[in-house]
Design an enzyme around this catalytic site. Structure first.
Site, PDB file in Angstrom:
ATOM      1  N   ASP A 111       9.854  15.321  10.648  1.00 10.20           N
ATOM      2  CA  ASP A 111       9.322  15.098   9.123  1.00 10.20           C
ATOM      3  C   ASP A 111       7.783  15.069   9.142  1.00 10.20           C
ATOM      4  OD1 ASP A 111       9.534  14.355   6.501  1.00 10.20           O
ATOM      5  OD2 ASP A 111       9.600  12.198   6.665  1.00 10.20           O
TER       6      ASP A 111
ATOM      7  N   LYS B  92       5.281  -2.494   8.261  1.00 14.69           N
ATOM      8  CA  LYS B  92       6.537  -1.929   7.664  1.00 14.69           C
ATOM      9  C   LYS B  92       7.689  -2.599   7.588  1.00 14.69           C
ATOM     10  CE  LYS B  92       8.069   2.417   9.112  1.00 14.69           C
ATOM     11  NZ  LYS B  92       7.974   4.030   9.007  1.00 14.69           N
TER      12      LYS B  92
ATOM     13  N   GLY C 238      11.652   5.772   2.335  1.00 14.25           N
ATOM     14  CA  GLY C 238      13.064   5.592   2.528  1.00 14.25           C
ATOM     15  C   GLY C 238      13.701   4.147   3.249  1.00 14.25           C
TER      16      GLY C 238
ATOM     17  N   ILE D 185       0.902  -1.347   0.053  1.00 12.74           N
ATOM     18  CA  ILE D 185       0.097   0.048  -0.156  1.00 12.74           C
ATOM     19  C   ILE D 185       0.720   1.580   0.143  1.00 12.74           C
ATOM     20  CG2 ILE D 185      -2.173  -1.088   1.060  1.00 12.74           C
ATOM     21  CD1 ILE D 185      -1.072   0.210   3.660  1.00 12.74           C
ATOM     22  N   GLY D 186       2.009   1.108  -0.012  1.00 17.02           N
ATOM     23  CA  GLY D 186       3.109   2.140   0.073  1.00 17.02           C
ATOM     24  C   GLY D 186       4.353   2.072   0.546  1.00 17.02           C
TER      25      GLY D 186
END
Length: 657
Positions: free
Chosen positions: A489, A394, A373, A369-370
């Site tokens: 971020d 992740k 880095g 889904i994505g």
């Protein structure tokens, strides 16, 4: 005559160096007064003919050269007698050159002042009220495994700094890393306190060795350095490895119990015990609960994951050859991992790799889904009791050997900083070279997808902004923690939305944790983040503060108002959103930047309040940016104006009808 000439040159260099440090000079009379003429009652140690005293000494204002208050300090008095003077001068010169030459780190002692008068050579440094680590080894029985780990991590950070993190690519090899040269403050925070035999390593000599007569403690010295005179940064790594085993075992490397077994001391015995699988027998019995037939049970000491991680890296550090040893960057990562395993032992959300693979269909592309880095992100269904729950995994991309630090940073924050507006941690996996973090599933995905979505009303947008502000208030210290987290971020892509439009801040791989009470309000770091969001002062100078997060959040606020991303604006206007907003505001076009499809919804007072606080966040002067508490207060005020207006209009409508 040759020896006399060498001594004369050292003396000349010494005088030229100290003459350039006028602001650090302390009169000998003050030191004599503080120590009662170097009275034995003030002396705390003698190491290699250097005498250490603890005393109260006036603190000097460097600008005005006026005394302000009494401070407890350590006074190092170098030998000045004829027999030891030459070596003492060299050590003194080296230490003052290093400690006054830009070496600044929380785990390295500070140079507070010095004295060169008559025949005296004296340094004044930070107090370490718990003495030297070597003396403290006997008191480790009062410390849990977690505290011992933190001492190790402190020293590791100091070594990592001098090996590879100094400015201008400077590098230092300490050459005498041992428990005698580590000081402990009142909280058992560790600092490297001795650099008398250190050497600078030129920037172009990163992977080469220097050939120098060997120096150091018999049982901490790198065997390859001792044998060949070849000294590298890995020589320090060896000495540090011995310290790790000393802390694990609660005894000095030259303790008679080890010398009885081998005249090579603890490191040799530890290597041999590791290869035979009997290393656990060496562990300090204070941290053992008992030994049962079915295994090793630990009480105040390490759990199995923490122990295994610690022992493995310690063993690598004391490898007999330099090329087999890890860098201090690797050592820091492994020790922090050991601490992470330890502090989360009671409720350790560690997941099996097999279970994550099953949940994501072995990281199948259909579940992707994505990503970024760090690596790719997958959606999956994880078994949860009799049912299952939707999760996001992740997965670190290990192909380029990067991301280890980001993995640890994110995991540490998600384990310790739980908040309704911070993405929830389901678990993690660190197995078979696979590193995976598993989060709660945010069904609507990231905020950037909805910037120009007309279903996202002004009230919904305000509530999302308030949610993110609450998360930042929590991370910046809004709940009274002793540390603050700087996200680094902040962007719409890292703000996730659940089915009820509640916002959750995510992606902490670049985040930094620092003390609220640290002496300076910034961290010097290589600037990182996302173009279009990153604080320009941070990008230019490398000085990072919590106000850098405020700037990035200001960009997010204005993206939500404009209905366009900073990248979309850059594509069409030629510059990022902050400059676009600034130009429009200076021309008085405040209303024109508002997303056209929601412009009619917004009550004027709500819009003005929102725009003013968002614009303040982008101020180039950090001191003029608002705190997150003020931002949160103004966003709530904008929401109150909006809701009150709607309530008024609704009541008016009902009266008419």
């Amino acid at each position: 005559m040759k020896d006399k000439g060498r001594r004369s040159r050292v003396t000349q260099i010494l005088l030229s160096v100290v003459n350039n440090l006028e602001h650090l000079k302390i009169p000998l009379t003050h030191i004599l007064s503080a120590t009662n003429d170097f009275s034995y009652t003030y002396r705390i140690a003698i190491l290699d003919d250097v005498q250490f005293y603890r005393a109260e000494l006036e603190h000097y204002d460097k600008e005005n050269h006026s005394s302000k208050r009494q401070n407890t300090v350590i006074i190092k008095r170098y030998p000045s007698d004829r027999r030891h003077k030459f070596r003492g001068e060299k050590q003194f010169l080296t230490e003052i050159e290093i400690l006054s030459g830009g070496v600044k780190h929380p785990n390295i002692v500070n140079l507070l002042g010095f004295c060169v008068e008559d025949s005296e050579m004296i340094l004044v440094i930070d107090n370490f009220s718990n003495g030297f680590l070597d003396d403290y080894l006997g008191n480790l029985k009062d410390n849990t495994w977690e505290k011992r780990l933190k001492i190790c991590i402190d020293v590791a950070h100091g070594l990592h700094y001098i090996h590879s993190q100094m400015e201008d690519q400077k590098m230092i090899i300490n050459r005498d890393i041992c428990t005698y040269n580590i000081g402990l403050d009142e909280n058992c925070g560790a600092k490297i306190v001795y650099f008398g035999d250190s050497v600078f390593l030129p920037p172009d000599q990163k992977d080469e060795a220097l050939y120098l007569d060997w120096i150091g403690r018999e049982y901490h010295i790198d065997p390859e350095y001792k044998k060949t005179s070849k000294v590298k940064r890995e020589s320090d790594v060896y000495g540090f490895g011995v310290i790790l085993f000393e802390i694990l075992c609660g005894r000095s490397a030259n303790d008679p119990i080890y010398l009885k077994e081998s005249d090579l001391g603890l490191a040799h015995i530890a290597r041999r015990s590791f290869s035979t699988g009997s290393l656990e027998e060496l562990i300090d019995p204070i941290i053992k609960e008992e030994v049962r037939e079915n295994g090793f049970v630990l009480n105040r000491g390490p759990n199995n994951h923490s122990l295994h991680t610690f022992i493995t890296i310690a063993h690598q550090c004391v490898a007999e050859t330099q090329d087999q040893r890890p860098t201090m960057k690797v050592v820091v990562n492994e020790l922090e991992k050991a601490l992470l395993f330890q502090t989360n032992n009671k409720d350790n959300p560690k997941l099996l790799l097999e279970d994550i693979k099953q949940a994501t269909q072995n990281f199948h592309n259909d579940n992707w889904i994505g990503g970024g880095g760090f690596g790719k992100v997958y959606k999956g269904n994880l078994q949860d009791g009799d049912g299952s729950k939707t999760i996001v995994a992740k997965r670190l991309d290990t192909r380029f050997g990067q991301g280890e630090q980001q993995f640890l940073s994110e995991l540490q924050i998600l384990l310790h900083y739980k908040h309704e507006n911070v993405i929830g941690l389901v678990g993690y996996c660190d197995e078979n070279d696979e590193k995976v973090i598993v989060y709660e599933y945010a069904s609507r995905g990231s905020l950037d997808r909805y910037l120009n979505d007309t279903s996202l009303t002004w009230v919904k947008r305000l509530n999302i902004c308030i949610d993110v502000a609450r998360a930042l208030d929590f991370l910046h210290g809004g709940v009274g923690k002793q540390v603050k987290v700087i996200h680094r971020d902040i962007k719409t892509e890292n703000i996730l939305l659940n089915n009820y439009w509640k916002a959750k801040l995510a992606d902490f791989g670049l985040s930094l944790i620092c003390s609220i009470n640290q002496e300076t309000d910034y961290i010097i770091d290589h600037a990182c983040g996302t173009r279009g969001y990153v604080d320009p002062l941070y990008r230019q100078s490398g000085f990072l503060t919590i106000e850098s997060d405020i700037y990035s959040f200001g960009v997010v606020l204005l993206e939500i108002l404009c209905g366009r991303s900073t990248f979309a604006i850059h594509k069409h206007e030629g510059h990022f959103l902050p400059d676009f907003i600034k130009n429009n505001f200076e021309e008085g076009k405040h209303a024109e930047v508002v997303f056209e499809q929601i412009r009619e919804q917004i009550m004027p007072q709500s819009l003005t309040t929102f725009q003013e606080i968002a614009y303040q966040c982008l101020h180039l002067d950090r001191e003029k940016r608002p705190t997150i508490k003020k931002v949160l207060m103004q966003l709530k005020k904008a929401l109150v104006f909006q809701v009150s207006y709607h309530s008024f209009m609704k009541a008016k409508f009902l009266q008419v009808h």
